[in-house]
Design a protein around this motif. Sequence first.
Motif, mmCIF file in Angstrom:
data_model
loop_
_atom_site.group_PDB
_atom_site.id
_atom_site.type_symbol
_atom_site.label_atom_id
_atom_site.label_comp_id
_atom_site.label_asym_id
_atom_site.label_seq_id
_atom_site.Cartn_x
_atom_site.Cartn_y
_atom_site.Cartn_z
ATOM 1 N N UNK A 49 0.777 -1.143 0.131
ATOM 2 C CA UNK A 49 0.155 -0.142 -0.289
ATOM 3 C C UNK A 49 0.784 1.461 0.108
ATOM 4 N N UNK A 50 1.898 1.261 0.923
ATOM 5 C CA UNK A 50 2.838 2.696 1.132
ATOM 6 C C UNK A 50 4.091 2.436 0.730
ATOM 7 N N UNK A 51 4.747 3.287 0.490
ATOM 8 C CA UNK A 51 6.450 2.986 0.216
ATOM 9 C C UNK A 51 7.133 2.563 1.130
ATOM 10 N N UNK A 86 7.469 9.748 -4.053
ATOM 11 C CA UNK A 86 6.424 8.675 -3.960
ATOM 12 C C UNK A 86 5.370 9.400 -3.488
ATOM 13 N N UNK A 87 3.976 8.986 -3.911
ATOM 14 C CA UNK A 87 2.917 9.364 -3.307
ATOM 15 C C UNK A 87 1.720 8.177 -3.192
ATOM 16 N N UNK A 88 0.867 8.594 -2.645
ATOM 17 C CA UNK A 88 -0.327 7.472 -2.537
ATOM 18 C C UNK A 88 -1.716 8.165 -2.555
ATOM 19 N N UNK A 89 -1.658 9.572 -3.135
ATOM 20 C CA UNK A 89 -2.955 10.030 -3.101
ATOM 21 C C UNK A 89 -4.226 9.357 -3.744
ATOM 22 N N UNK A 92 -3.688 3.425 -3.488
ATOM 23 C CA UNK A 92 -3.073 2.651 -2.514
ATOM 24 C C UNK A 92 -2.186 1.831 -2.680
ATOM 25 N N UNK A 93 -1.289 2.041 -3.622
ATOM 26 C CA UNK A 93 -0.325 0.782 -4.088
ATOM 27 C C UNK A 93 1.055 1.735 -4.425
ATOM 28 N N UNK A 94 2.024 1.275 -3.360
ATOM 29 C CA UNK A 94 3.261 2.114 -3.644
ATOM 30 C C UNK A 94 3.697 2.361 -5.049
ATOM 31 N N UNK A 95 3.927 3.654 -5.228
ATOM 32 C CA UNK A 95 4.486 3.931 -6.701
ATOM 33 C C UNK A 95 5.290 5.264 -6.721
#
Length: 144
Positions: A49-51, A86-89, A92-95
């Motif tokens: 979900x998050x980096x 990195x964002x997750x706005x 919700x998958x690290x990118x």
Amino acid sequence: MSHDCLFCRIARGEIACHIVHEDENILAFLDIHPIRPGHTLVIPRAHYPWFEDLPEQLASQITTLSQRLAREMKTLYPVERVAMFYTGIHVNHAHAHIVPMHHRHDVTSAVYLEHGAEDFTLPPAPPRQELETVAAALRQRLAP
């Protein structure tokens, strides 16, 4: 992988994207609402979900590819800097976002919020052919 996650679906090939690079662990593809031409997303194929959830080795692989992309973008788009963040706005998958910077505010909220938060809009989506041309140029530059 998550069944409903947009980026998991892209990683499985269920949703088309403009691929710049792919291997067994990561996938890089163009953002469909780019800040600038070449704006690329680098995701792990596995769902995190998050980096901060990424295993260290996987985060290193994403960073290494991002550095390669940045070096090629500097030549392809003659820019001095390329941003990686990195964002997750929205998903919700690290990118990671890799963005050639033509202006110092390319990756700051000042560009998007100049008329206030209520008037925020996503950058326009370029035509599909334009995205494919950009993806092809980046793939060619990354080829061994």
